[in-house]
Scaffold this motif. Structure first.
Motif, mmCIF file in Angstrom:
data_model
loop_
_atom_site.group_PDB
_atom_site.id
_atom_site.type_symbol
_atom_site.label_atom_id
_atom_site.label_comp_id
_atom_site.label_asym_id
_atom_site.label_seq_id
_atom_site.Cartn_x
_atom_site.Cartn_y
_atom_site.Cartn_z
ATOM 1 N N ARG A 45 0.312 7.022 -6.707
ATOM 2 C CA ARG A 45 -0.549 6.030 -7.376
ATOM 3 C C ARG A 45 -1.125 5.031 -6.368
ATOM 4 N N LEU A 46 -0.287 4.681 -5.393
ATOM 5 C CA LEU A 46 -0.756 3.734 -4.376
ATOM 6 C C LEU A 46 -1.916 4.339 -3.570
ATOM 7 N N THR A 47 -1.758 5.589 -3.141
ATOM 8 C CA THR A 47 -2.827 6.190 -2.330
ATOM 9 C C THR A 47 -4.070 6.447 -3.186
ATOM 10 N N THR A 48 -3.868 6.694 -4.491
ATOM 11 C CA THR A 48 -5.037 6.875 -5.372
ATOM 12 C C THR A 48 -5.778 5.548 -5.538
ATOM 13 N N ALA A 49 -5.034 4.463 -5.627
ATOM 14 C CA ALA A 49 -5.678 3.138 -5.733
ATOM 15 C C ALA A 49 -6.487 2.872 -4.457
ATOM 16 N N GLU A 50 -5.927 3.235 -3.315
ATOM 17 C CA GLU A 50 -6.650 3.036 -2.043
ATOM 18 C C GLU A 50 -7.880 3.945 -1.965
ATOM 19 N N GLU A 51 -7.698 5.167 -2.439
ATOM 20 C CA GLU A 51 -8.818 6.127 -2.427
ATOM 21 C C GLU A 51 -9.965 5.594 -3.298
ATOM 22 N N PHE A 52 -9.608 5.097 -4.479
ATOM 23 C CA PHE A 52 -10.624 4.538 -5.379
ATOM 24 C C PHE A 52 -11.342 3.364 -4.707
ATOM 25 N N ALA A 53 -10.544 2.467 -4.125
ATOM 26 C CA ALA A 53 -11.110 1.269 -3.492
ATOM 27 C C ALA A 53 -12.100 1.660 -2.397
ATOM 28 N N GLN A 54 -11.708 2.659 -1.646
ATOM 29 C CA GLN A 54 -12.584 3.100 -0.549
ATOM 30 C C GLN A 54 -13.872 3.712 -1.104
ATOM 31 N N LYS A 55 -13.753 4.486 -2.193
ATOM 32 C CA LYS A 55 -14.937 5.139 -2.776
ATOM 33 C C LYS A 55 -15.924 4.148 -3.390
ATOM 34 N N VAL A 56 -15.416 3.030 -3.898
ATOM 35 C CA VAL A 56 -16.339 2.066 -4.528
ATOM 36 C C VAL A 56 -16.511 0.799 -3.682
ATOM 37 N N ASN A 57 -16.012 0.865 -2.454
ATOM 38 C CA ASN A 57 -16.190 -0.250 -1.527
ATOM 39 C C ASN A 57 -15.565 -1.559 -2.045
ATOM 40 N N LEU A 58 -14.309 -1.436 -2.469
ATOM 41 C CA LEU A 58 -13.589 -2.591 -3.020
ATOM 42 C C LEU A 58 -12.520 -3.043 -2.020
ATOM 43 N N PRO A 59 -12.542 -4.315 -1.603
ATOM 44 C CA PRO A 59 -11.434 -4.778 -0.752
ATOM 45 C C PRO A 59 -10.127 -4.700 -1.549
ATOM 46 N N ILE A 60 -9.063 -4.275 -0.899
ATOM 47 C CA ILE A 60 -7.793 -4.129 -1.634
ATOM 48 C C ILE A 60 -6.622 -4.619 -0.782
ATOM 49 N N VAL A 61 -5.682 -5.289 -1.448
ATOM 50 C CA VAL A 61 -4.436 -5.714 -0.799
ATOM 51 C C VAL A 61 -3.329 -4.886 -1.445
ATOM 52 N N VAL A 62 -2.479 -4.293 -0.610
ATOM 53 C CA VAL A 62 -1.443 -3.402 -1.144
ATOM 54 C C VAL A 62 -0.057 -3.891 -0.770
ATOM 55 N N ASP A 63 0.829 -3.991 -1.767
ATOM 56 C CA ASP A 63 2.239 -4.258 -1.485
ATOM 57 C C ASP A 63 2.945 -2.916 -1.605
ATOM 58 N N ASN A 64 3.367 -2.360 -0.472
ATOM 59 C CA ASN A 64 3.911 -1.000 -0.521
ATOM 60 C C ASN A 64 5.432 -0.946 -0.557
ATOM 61 N N LYS A 65 6.071 -2.079 -0.916
ATOM 62 C CA LYS A 65 7.540 -2.054 -1.025
ATOM 63 C C LYS A 65 7.932 -1.254 -2.263
ATOM 64 N N TYR A 66 8.899 -0.379 -2.121
ATOM 65 C CA TYR A 66 9.379 0.420 -3.251
ATOM 66 C C TYR A 66 10.646 -0.241 -3.786
ATOM 67 N N GLN A 67 10.565 -0.800 -5.010
ATOM 68 C CA GLN A 67 11.659 -1.672 -5.464
ATOM 69 C C GLN A 67 12.441 -1.072 -6.644
ATOM 70 N N LEU A 68 12.867 0.140 -6.456
ATOM 71 C CA LEU A 68 13.588 0.834 -7.534
ATOM 72 C C LEU A 68 14.805 0.046 -8.022
ATOM 73 N N ARG A 69 15.643 -0.390 -7.078
ATOM 74 C CA ARG A 69 16.900 -1.044 -7.472
ATOM 75 C C ARG A 69 16.655 -2.374 -8.187
ATOM 76 N N ASP A 70 15.707 -3.151 -7.672
ATOM 77 C CA ASP A 70 15.407 -4.437 -8.316
ATOM 78 C C ASP A 70 14.900 -4.232 -9.734
ATOM 79 N N PHE A 71 14.029 -3.248 -9.885
ATOM 80 C CA PHE A 71 13.483 -2.991 -11.223
ATOM 81 C C PHE A 71 14.591 -2.547 -12.177
#
Ligand code: SF4
Length: 208
Positions: A45-71
């Motif tokens: 999902r993260l890479t798809t969000a980046e792919e979309f942003a790149q295709k529509v020229n949208l600046p994007i900030v990504v938090d790529n921490k995987y927080q399974l245990r906290d959730f």
């Protein structure tokens, strides 16, 4: 307005980006979704969000921490303290609050005019609950929440995501929703909800 737009995924961003740009807003995407599991799905999902942003020229900030245990810790604490009563609602409330709070904090810290979320395009989310949570967070963090009901553009968003060949996920995000994906009673509940929503939409059109 200079808006920070929380992105739950790429496909859900399609319609809000089109609509908000038509309205003249300046957008930056913000990917923060500690609810998505397992890891492979999170990355997808993260890479798809980046792919979309790149295709529509949208600046994007990504938090790529995987927080399974906290959730899981947050979700299971809710389960333990509620005896299963309204469990889905409470878990989803926590999940919305976590993501929107983080978005509001980032928006405040980086001097955006307001924050919003692509979650408001989905007919599958608890829209009123999200709105209530976002409004409360806006007061606490002291930054405006920009509200728009994007649901009328849900189908348009699906079309855009297919045109852009984006990966479309088959469940909401958490491991519990992944389990529910295979449950017949959940599927029935979901069909009923969608039927009611479309009936309401039809009634609205008839009144116009
Ligand atoms: S069902 Fe969706 S909104 Fe609810 S807790 Fe799971 S990922 Fe979050």
């Amino acid at each position: 307005m200079n808006l920070l737009m929380h992105m739950c995924c790429g496909p859900c961003a399609c319609f809000p980006v089109e609509k908000l740009r038509e309205e003249g807003h300046q957008l930056t995407g913000y990917f923060f979704n500690p609810n998505i599991h397992p890891y492979k799905e999170f990355r997808h999902r993260l890479t798809t969000a980046e792919e979309f942003a790149q295709k529509v020229n949208l600046p994007i900030v990504v938090d790529n921490k995987y927080q399974l245990r906290d959730f899981l810790q947050k979700a299971l604490t809710i389960e333990k303290n509620t005896d299963g009563l309204n469990l889905d609602n409470r878990r989803c409330r926590m999940c919305y609050a976590w993501r929107l709070h983080q978005t509001a904090l980032y928006a405040k810290e980086h001097h955006f005019d307001a924050f919003t979320s692509t979650l408001f395009v989905s007919p599958y989310q608890n829209h009123e609950m999200m709105k209530d949570v976002a409004e409360k967070i806006a007061k606490v963090v002291d930054i405006p929440f920009y509200y728009e009901d994007f649901r009328p553009g849900y189908e348009r968003g699906v079309d855009i995501s297919l045109e852009l060949e984006l990966y479309r996920q088959p469940y909401c995000g958490c491991i519990f929703s992944e389990e529910e994906r295979y449950s017949n009673s959940f599927k029935k509940k979901r069909r009923k909800k969608l039927k009611a929503m479309y009936a309401q939409k039809k009634e609205g059109l008839a009144d116009e």
